[in-house]
Write a protein that holds these residues in place. Sequence first.
Motif, PDB file in Angstrom:
ATOM      1  N   SER A 649       0.819  -1.212   0.000  1.00 31.15           N
ATOM      2  CA  SER A 649       0.000   0.000   0.000  1.00 31.15           C
ATOM      3  C   SER A 649       0.862   1.277   0.000  1.00 31.15           C
ATOM      4  O   SER A 649       0.432   2.321  -0.494  1.00 31.15           O
ATOM      5  N   PHE A 650       2.080   1.173   0.579  1.00 28.75           N
ATOM      6  CA  PHE A 650       2.952   2.356   0.591  1.00 28.75           C
ATOM      7  C   PHE A 650       3.631   2.556  -0.780  1.00 28.75           C
ATOM      8  O   PHE A 650       4.030   3.655  -1.141  1.00 28.75           O
ATOM      9  N   VAL A 651       3.777   1.419  -1.530  1.00 34.20           N
ATOM     10  CA  VAL A 651       4.500   1.465  -2.810  1.00 34.20           C
ATOM     11  C   VAL A 651       3.577   1.915  -3.947  1.00 34.20           C
ATOM     12  O   VAL A 651       3.999   2.590  -4.891  1.00 34.20           O
ATOM     13  N   LYS A 652       2.320   1.539  -3.730  1.00 34.10           N
ATOM     14  CA  LYS A 652       1.336   1.713  -4.807  1.00 34.10           C
ATOM     15  C   LYS A 652       1.333   3.146  -5.383  1.00 34.10           C
ATOM     16  O   LYS A 652       1.443   3.344  -6.592  1.00 34.10           O
ATOM     17  N   ASP A 653       1.230   4.101  -4.489  1.00 33.01           N
ATOM     18  CA  ASP A 653       1.142   5.494  -4.975  1.00 33.01           C
ATOM     19  C   ASP A 653       2.444   6.254  -4.751  1.00 33.01           C
ATOM     20  O   ASP A 653       2.461   7.487  -4.587  1.00 33.01           O
ATOM     21  N   SER A 655       4.952   7.113  -6.503  1.00 36.60           N
ATOM     22  CA  SER A 655       5.401   8.136  -7.454  1.00 36.60           C
ATOM     23  C   SER A 655       4.643   9.447  -7.259  1.00 36.60           C
ATOM     24  O   SER A 655       5.198  10.529  -7.444  1.00 36.60           O
ATOM     25  N   SER A 656       3.385   9.330  -6.842  1.00 31.46           N
ATOM     26  CA  SER A 656       2.567  10.545  -6.759  1.00 31.46           C
ATOM     27  C   SER A 656       2.344  11.030  -5.323  1.00 31.46           C
ATOM     28  O   SER A 656       2.080  12.207  -5.098  1.00 31.46           O
ATOM     29  N   ASN A 657       2.448  10.148  -4.360  1.00 40.38           N
ATOM     30  CA  ASN A 657       2.069  10.526  -2.980  1.00 40.38           C
ATOM     31  C   ASN A 657       3.307  10.896  -2.158  1.00 40.38           C
ATOM     32  O   ASN A 657       4.154  10.060  -1.840  1.00 40.38           O
ATOM     33  N   ASN A 658       3.336  12.169  -1.828  1.00 43.74           N
ATOM     34  CA  ASN A 658       4.494  12.716  -1.128  1.00 43.74           C
ATOM     35  C   ASN A 658       4.689  12.088   0.253  1.00 43.74           C
ATOM     36  O   ASN A 658       5.819  11.759   0.653  1.00 43.74           O
ATOM     37  N   VAL A 664       8.196   5.828   3.342  1.00 45.64           N
ATOM     38  CA  VAL A 664       9.074   4.763   2.835  1.00 45.64           C
ATOM     39  C   VAL A 664      10.544   5.132   3.099  1.00 45.64           C
ATOM     40  O   VAL A 664      11.333   4.298   3.570  1.00 45.64           O
ATOM     41  N   GLN A 665      10.869   6.398   2.862  1.00 46.62           N
ATOM     42  CA  GLN A 665      12.243   6.860   3.115  1.00 46.62           C
ATOM     43  C   GLN A 665      12.611   6.647   4.583  1.00 46.62           C
ATOM     44  O   GLN A 665      13.682   6.125   4.911  1.00 46.62           O
ATOM     45  N   ASN A 690      12.645   3.242  -9.501  1.00 42.18           N
ATOM     46  CA  ASN A 690      13.689   4.262  -9.422  1.00 42.18           C
ATOM     47  C   ASN A 690      13.719   4.931  -8.055  1.00 42.18           C
ATOM     48  O   ASN A 690      14.782   5.125  -7.461  1.00 42.18           O
ATOM     49  N   LEU A 691      12.515   5.292  -7.594  1.00 40.50           N
ATOM     50  CA  LEU A 691      12.455   5.971  -6.289  1.00 40.50           C
ATOM     51  C   LEU A 691      13.020   5.077  -5.177  1.00 40.50           C
ATOM     52  O   LEU A 691      13.800   5.529  -4.336  1.00 40.50           O
TER      53      LEU A 691
END
Length: 722
Positions: A649-653, A655-658, A664-665, A690-691
């Motif tokens: 659920s944390f990976v899903k968005d 690219s868009s969810n700050n 995750v970081q 990539n992120l």
Amino acid sequence: MYLPNRRVICGALFLLISSIGIYWTHMSHALNAQAQHLLLSDIVNAQAKAFERRLSQSLSATHILALEVQQQNGRIDDFDHFSEEVLRSIGGISNLQLAPDGIIQKIYPLLGNEKAIGHNILKDDKRRQEALSAIKEKKLTLAGPFKLIQGGVAVIGRNPVFFRDGNKQVFWGFTSALIYLDDLLASTELDLLQSKGYRYQLTRQSPDTSETEVIAASREPIVSPHRTSTVNVPNATWQITISHPMEGSTWRAALGYLTSITIALFGSWAMWFVLRQPEKLQTIVKQKTHELEKFALYDYLTGLANRRLLNEHLERVIQQTEYCGNSAALLSFDLDDFKRINDSQGHEVGDGVLQQISHRLNSVVNKSDIVARIGGDEFTVLLSTSDSAFDAGRIAERLINVISEPIFLNNKELSVSASVGITMIPSDGNDVSTLLRNADMAMYSAKKSGKRNYHFFNKALQKKALYKMSIEEGLDTAISKKQFVLHYQPIFSFDSNKLCCYEALIRWNHPREGLLYPERFIGIAEESGKIKDIGYWVIQEVCDVIKMHQLHTGDSYRVAVNLSPRQFNDPDLLENIRRIILNVGIDARSLEIEITESTLMENVESAIHTLHQFKELGITVAIDDFGTGYSSLAMLKRLPVDKLKIDRSFVKDLSSNNSDQKIVQALISMAHTLQISVIAEGIETQEQFNLLQQYGCDFGQGYLFSKPVPITELNEAMSTVI
Ligand SMILES: Nc1nc2c(ncn2[C@@H]2O[C@@H]3COP(=O)(O)O[C@H]4[C@@H](O)[C@H](n5cnc6c(=O)[nH]c(N)nc65)O[C@@H]4COP(=O)(O)O[C@H]3[C@H]2O)c(=O)[nH]1
């Protein structure tokens, strides 16, 4: 069989014993008295006979004298000499007298009797009557006893002497013998008897007055029992009476009666005691039966009805709704946080919570309703009349509210909550098991939609339940029918830019439904407990695959398997895994286990212990779905894990969810600080890849690399990986 009442039996026994005792006492008293009477009769007869013998012997002297007078024509020349001869041969006579014409003229011995000479008997008022009677009847007559002029008391035998003058008998006078009374009495044993406690009395009927005169008597008066015997004396009737007091006989009889009654009382009391034993036993049996019934029907801890009693009432309510056409409701719930309280506060506190809650539940319902505890923290409320679903819902709300009120125990404030399932009777069902199942289904549905909620049973739930049942049934034979298969999803290493390992994911080749994914059956297997067998099947299968891969390629890849909460808590888990590894003969480091964060949080201490044992065995441990189970950093520090898998659920968005990016970081850097590697799952896009690479993620898993595939397709899948 009719058994007379205990009182009747004891009363009858009392009467029987006392009657026998009284009769026996009475009889022995009567026999005693009879023996006494017989003895007295013997004694008195013997005394009378002795008296008579002595008297008759003495009086025979008057006949001898009279004969002599007649032979000598009214004269006895040698009276003294003759009398002396008579007195010597016949004892017991004091003197002999001649009284011609009734006037005493001769007495032998004269000495001491001189005063009597010249005494005219026929003119003596006291003696005339007897004397005249003797003349009249021409018979020896015993006169007296008299007090003698010369002293002493004596009786006199007067023999009237007659001469024949032609045809006539002419009275000449009397020949008399004077016998002292004392001498007569001495011939009997009356004195001796007196000394032995006998009493006597010698009486005669007065010829003048016809009254009874006492001639001689013992010092003590005559008492009962006594016996009388007639003493035949010439021309008169004397009587001897002898008695002997029956000393103590009355007391003995009274004692006998008393003893009889006492024995009767004791006997009937003993009988009462004996007869009471079965009654007492019966009472104890009744009491124990009642207690057992209570045990059988009521919950020992809360005093609420148990499942059995609930079922009985439920059956009755079903019948009642059918008969009367009204409706009722069955509410089912368990306590959401009870397990946590039990584990953290101990069972005593847990029991206290259940008791307080039970008390509160009773306050919400009517007296005709039933509140039952049917399991550890499972409760059921039967509303015997509930006009509408609305009413039942209102009660459910009140139940939820009272359960949620704080509980104070051991100086602590505790709180629990409940989600209630409601089924209506008879619209939802008309048998006990259906209704209980309906209420349960509704409860689980309520639970799923959040705490402190209530749901009604409906047909959709029923459908779901039926589906669940068919899945559950299918699970029973799925292993033996080899219907399970494992798909493997490769895991990419950001470091080496290569695929490094795999996650084994189960699928079920269902005979009717086709290929089923875990979300369709793992939860049901978990609930029913069948997950354990499935889990060990997976581990065995994975170990076999690792071994085969090794044998074919010489390489050893690590494969991760998911452990369900129930399997993780299996006390034999370590032993079973160790045995499988040893049997198959693989390196334990080739095996990785994934345990969800929430499973570890259920009982952290025990989880830490188990994880340490895994580590000791050489098995890699990963926390699955990390970020959803609310474990703190402090907790993570204590868990001996190698990897954590960031939830999809944390990976899903990403690219868009700050904020997901920040989370995750943070997770990656936190894990690295604790020397824990990070896997990101659900990577589907290059941006996500990539992120994650940029954040320093160690491993990645997702459709971007490969979907989970059967082992046969694994090589192909690997070749397409970037
Ligand atoms: N949308 C999306 N999904 C992706 C992607 N990459 C992987 N997945 C899916 O994510 C799940 C990863 O497994 P999981 O989190 O352990 O979650 C697993 C695991 O918790 C459980 N499970 C699977 N196999 C077993 C098993 O053998 N035993 C136990 N106890 N649970 C298992 O079932 C869950 C679901 O498994 P699957 O349906 O196979 O679903 C798998 C996988 O197919 C992606 O890029 N996009």
